[in-house]
Design an enzyme around this catalytic site. Structure first.
Site, PDB file in Angstrom:
ATOM      1  N   ARG A 206      26.171-106.684  41.270  1.00  0.00           N
ATOM      2  CA  ARG A 206      26.043-107.775  42.254  1.00  0.00           C
ATOM      3  C   ARG A 206      24.692-107.705  42.962  1.00  0.00           C
ATOM      4  O   ARG A 206      24.047-108.733  43.199  1.00  0.00           O
ATOM      5  CB  ARG A 206      27.205-107.725  43.255  1.00  0.00           C
ATOM      6  CG  ARG A 206      28.558-108.099  42.628  1.00  0.00           C
ATOM      7  CD  ARG A 206      29.658-108.196  43.672  1.00  0.00           C
ATOM      8  NE  ARG A 206      30.051-106.884  44.180  1.00  0.00           N
ATOM      9  CZ  ARG A 206      31.160-106.228  43.840  1.00  0.00           C
ATOM     10  NH1 ARG A 206      32.014-106.767  42.980  1.00  0.00           N
ATOM     11  NH2 ARG A 206      31.447-105.052  44.354  1.00  0.00           N
ATOM     12  N   PHE A 225      35.604-115.825  36.850  1.00  0.00           N
ATOM     13  CA  PHE A 225      36.435-114.692  37.263  1.00  0.00           C
ATOM     14  C   PHE A 225      35.868-114.147  38.577  1.00  0.00           C
ATOM     15  O   PHE A 225      35.540-112.972  38.699  1.00  0.00           O
ATOM     16  CB  PHE A 225      36.472-113.603  36.181  1.00  0.00           C
ATOM     17  CG  PHE A 225      36.830-114.099  34.809  1.00  0.00           C
ATOM     18  CD1 PHE A 225      38.148-114.313  34.454  1.00  0.00           C
ATOM     19  CD2 PHE A 225      35.841-114.371  33.857  1.00  0.00           C
ATOM     20  CE1 PHE A 225      38.493-114.772  33.181  1.00  0.00           C
ATOM     21  CE2 PHE A 225      36.169-114.826  32.590  1.00  0.00           C
ATOM     22  CZ  PHE A 225      37.495-115.026  32.248  1.00  0.00           C
ATOM     23  N   ASP A 247      38.390-119.000  39.375  1.00  0.00           N
ATOM     24  CA  ASP A 247      39.367-117.913  39.267  1.00  0.00           C
ATOM     25  C   ASP A 247      40.758-118.544  39.243  1.00  0.00           C
ATOM     26  O   ASP A 247      40.960-119.627  39.782  1.00  0.00           O
ATOM     27  CB  ASP A 247      39.243-116.949  40.455  1.00  0.00           C
ATOM     28  CG  ASP A 247      39.810-115.563  40.146  1.00  0.00           C
ATOM     29  OD1 ASP A 247      39.014-114.627  39.930  1.00  0.00           O
ATOM     30  OD2 ASP A 247      41.048-115.419  40.111  1.00  0.00           O
ATOM     31  N   SER A 248      41.706-117.825  38.634  1.00  0.00           N
ATOM     32  CA  SER A 248      43.065-118.371  38.585  1.00  0.00           C
ATOM     33  C   SER A 248      43.923-117.851  39.727  1.00  0.00           C
ATOM     34  O   SER A 248      45.123-118.128  39.777  1.00  0.00           O
ATOM     35  CB  SER A 248      43.712-118.044  37.238  1.00  0.00           C
ATOM     36  OG  SER A 248      43.675-116.656  37.030  1.00  0.00           O
ATOM     37  N   ASP A 297      32.850-112.140  34.280  1.00  0.00           N
ATOM     38  CA  ASP A 297      33.377-110.809  34.605  1.00  0.00           C
ATOM     39  C   ASP A 297      34.901-110.805  34.468  1.00  0.00           C
ATOM     40  O   ASP A 297      35.630-110.708  35.455  1.00  0.00           O
ATOM     41  CB  ASP A 297      32.949-110.441  36.043  1.00  0.00           C
ATOM     42  CG  ASP A 297      33.336-109.019  36.413  1.00  0.00           C
ATOM     43  OD1 ASP A 297      33.581-108.214  35.497  1.00  0.00           O
ATOM     44  OD2 ASP A 297      33.400-108.717  37.620  1.00  0.00           O
ATOM     45  N   CYS A 337      35.238-104.795  30.884  1.00  0.00           N
ATOM     46  CA  CYS A 337      35.730-103.570  31.538  1.00  0.00           C
ATOM     47  C   CYS A 337      36.867-102.967  30.717  1.00  0.00           C
ATOM     48  O   CYS A 337      37.687-102.222  31.231  1.00  0.00           O
ATOM     49  CB  CYS A 337      36.155-103.846  32.972  1.00  0.00           C
ATOM     50  SG  CYS A 337      37.499-105.017  33.125  1.00  0.00           S
TER      51      CYS A 337
HETATM   52  N1  SAH Z   1      33.709-110.451  39.599  1.00  0.00           N
HETATM   53  C1  SAH Z   1      34.723-110.017  40.536  1.00  0.00           C
HETATM   54  C2  SAH Z   1      35.847-109.243  39.885  1.00  0.00           C
HETATM   55  C3  SAH Z   1      36.573-109.995  38.797  1.00  0.00           C
HETATM   56  S1  SAH Z   1      38.130-109.353  38.433  1.00  0.00           S
HETATM   57  C4  SAH Z   1      34.057-109.214  41.649  1.00  0.00           C
HETATM   58  O1  SAH Z   1      32.852-108.955  41.583  1.00  0.00           O
HETATM   59  O2  SAH Z   1      34.757-108.859  42.619  1.00  0.00           O
HETATM   60  C5  SAH Z   1      38.822-110.504  37.369  1.00  0.00           C
HETATM   61  C6  SAH Z   1      39.317-111.782  38.016  1.00  0.00           C
HETATM   62  O3  SAH Z   1      39.702-112.653  36.966  1.00  0.00           O
HETATM   63  C7  SAH Z   1      40.518-111.679  38.934  1.00  0.00           C
HETATM   64  O4  SAH Z   1      40.187-112.206  40.183  1.00  0.00           O
HETATM   65  C8  SAH Z   1      41.608-112.560  38.274  1.00  0.00           C
HETATM   66  O5  SAH Z   1      42.351-113.308  39.212  1.00  0.00           O
HETATM   67  C9  SAH Z   1      40.786-113.452  37.407  1.00  0.00           C
HETATM   68  N2  SAH Z   1      41.414-113.991  36.200  1.00  0.00           N
HETATM   69  C10 SAH Z   1      42.141-113.335  35.275  1.00  0.00           C
HETATM   70  N3  SAH Z   1      42.428-114.137  34.229  1.00  0.00           N
HETATM   71  C11 SAH Z   1      41.865-115.344  34.501  1.00  0.00           C
HETATM   72  C12 SAH Z   1      41.802-116.585  33.801  1.00  0.00           C
HETATM   73  N4  SAH Z   1      42.353-116.731  32.602  1.00  0.00           N
HETATM   74  N5  SAH Z   1      41.114-117.600  34.362  1.00  0.00           N
HETATM   75  C13 SAH Z   1      40.557-117.455  35.580  1.00  0.00           C
HETATM   76  N6  SAH Z   1      40.562-116.285  36.275  1.00  0.00           N
HETATM   77  C14 SAH Z   1      41.227-115.258  35.745  1.00  0.00           C
END
Ligand code: SAH
Length: 393
Positions: A206, A225, A247-248, A297, A337
């Site tokens: 970040r 995400f 995000d979902s 991510d 990850c």
């Molecule tokens: N980039 C973030 C961390 C991401 S974690 C940071 O820096 O803090 C992964 C995220 O993906 C979670 O918030 C989860 O809610 C979301 N997620 C998981 N599957 C998803 C999908 N199919 N579509 C949208 N978001 C999703």
């Protein structure tokens, strides 16, 4: 002390100081859940002291390779102290920091994260579960000023035959605290947040992203995400004018929007999309929308090497769609990850995605988790987070 004897030749990985023994390597011996055992080669040579996990495929996790080491309260206090001091010596901000990163800090299955005055413990192995009260006692001595919260609700517990456990271990009150990252204010709820509350492992990425946005004058950012908006805030701090976060999770997006206000950024620069990333990328492609930088991510698509086959097409798909949304010169910061996906494989997948999208790109940087997620030479599985910073040609 119970003894576990391995099949002939199965001592090799322990001699290379890898901390796991799989069930199939064990010739003889058994113990209770989390009990400390002496591990011997087929010939009877001492190899390690380890914790026994009766229901996990990873049947043994090593505490020590030193025959003279006693596995007792002093051992856990000293190991915890060493982990914290290592981070202090590296100059890390210990108020938003992973204090113990499992195997890489000599405590297999143990995650300890600190957010402001709350320290969160996640016990992910039978051995850590058995020594939990001892670890809590040691933490209270080493960090008397903090409250302690347990988030042992990760799915790995099931494989260890352990039921979920969460709540205060010491102290009480609000589970929401404020942390600071790269000068930005972030709220973390240790009870309801993902993992132990926040994705500390992406801090360095970040910070790098904020610098990239600033130094290249990036204007339009798509953060896929986004969770609570870590990369969104980084983009705004870097000066981006338009940041779309997808995000979902509605609660995560609501907190992301709060973070924008908390840090004094103009909400008009942001859009939050509560939807599936894959579907959103397709929609944006069909609408012909373009971005100067995209962050991908995703959550872990594969936790074991066996799940990689299913994960690879999922990674490829989102990366291919992202390339479609990038003009030449655009940036893609893409991550995996998944412990089961190696850095090499991840690069191959992203390369295939670019080819399918008719795009070419250069690798500007490879990134990983920060120094509070140490990597030990003998435990390559610890290298789970891989990032590729790409620039489309
Ligand atoms: N980039 C973030 C961390 C991401 S974690 C940071 O820096 O803090 C992964 C995220 O993906 C979670 O918030 C989860 O809610 C979301 N997620 C998981 N599957 C998803 C999908 N199919 N579509 C949208 N978001 C999703």
């Amino acid at each position: 002390m119970k003894t576990i004897r391995l099949h002939p030749g199965k001592e090799r990985s322990l001699l290379r100081r890898h901390p796991w023994v799989f069930a199939s390597s064990i010739a003889k011996g058994s113990a209770d859940s989390g009990e400390t055992v002496r591990v011997e080669s087929h010939e009877g040579q001492f190899l390690a002291w380890a914790a026994f996990s009766p229901s996990s495929q990873i049947r043994l996790r090593v505490w020590s390779f030193d025959v003279a080491q006693r596995i007792d309260a002093d051992f856990f206090a000293a190991t915890l102290h060493a982990a914290i001091e290592r981070r202090r010596a590296l100059g890390l901000d210990l108020t938003a920091c992973r204090l113990v990163h499992g195997e890489s800090d000599g405590l297999p299955g143990c995650i300890i994260d600190r957010y402001a005055d709350i320290v969160v413990l996640q016990a992910g192995s039978a051995g850590i579960e058995r020594w939990k009260a001892t670890l809590v006692g040691a933490l209270r001595t080493l960090l008397p000023e903090v409250r302690l919260y347990e988030r042992s609700d990760a799915s790995v517990r099931e494989r260890e035959g352990l039921s979920p456990s969460a709540g205060w271990l010491h102290g009480e009150g609000s589970t929401q605290v404020e942390i600071s990252e790269n000068g930005l204010r972030l709220m973390v709820d240790v009870a309801t947040g993902h993992k132990t509350g926040f994705y500390l492992d992406q801090r360095d990425a970040r910070v790098r992203f904020a610098e990239l946005v600033r130094s290249h004058g990036v204007q339009r950012v798509l953060n896929c995400f986004s969770y609570t908006g870590g990369f969104t805030l980084a983009a705004l701090a870097g000066g981006a004018q338009q940041v779309v976060s997808v995000d979902s999770s509605a609660p995560a997006l609501a907190l992301a929007a709060q973070h924008v206000a908390l840090n004094g950024f103009d909400p008009a620069r942001t859009t939050f999309v509560d939807a599936d990333v894959n579907a959103t990328l397709r929609r944006l492609r069909n609408e012909g929308v373009q971005f100067d930088a995209i962050v991908l991510d995703p959550p872990k698509f594969a936790s074991t090497p066996q799940q990689v086959e299913r994960a690879a097409p999922a990674y490829k798909d989102i990366n291919r769609l992202a390339f479609h949304l990038l003009p030449p010169g655009g940036w893609l910061f893409t991550f995996s990850c998944s412990g089961g996906v190696s850095g090499d494989l991840f690069q191959k997948i992203v390369s295939g995605a670019a080819l399918d999208a008719g795009a070419d790109a250069q690798i500007i940087a490879r990134t990983g988790a920060g120094l509070d997620h140490p990597l030990t030479l003998h435990f390559p599985e610890g290298d789970y987070l891989k990032g590729l910073l790409l620039r489309r040609s």
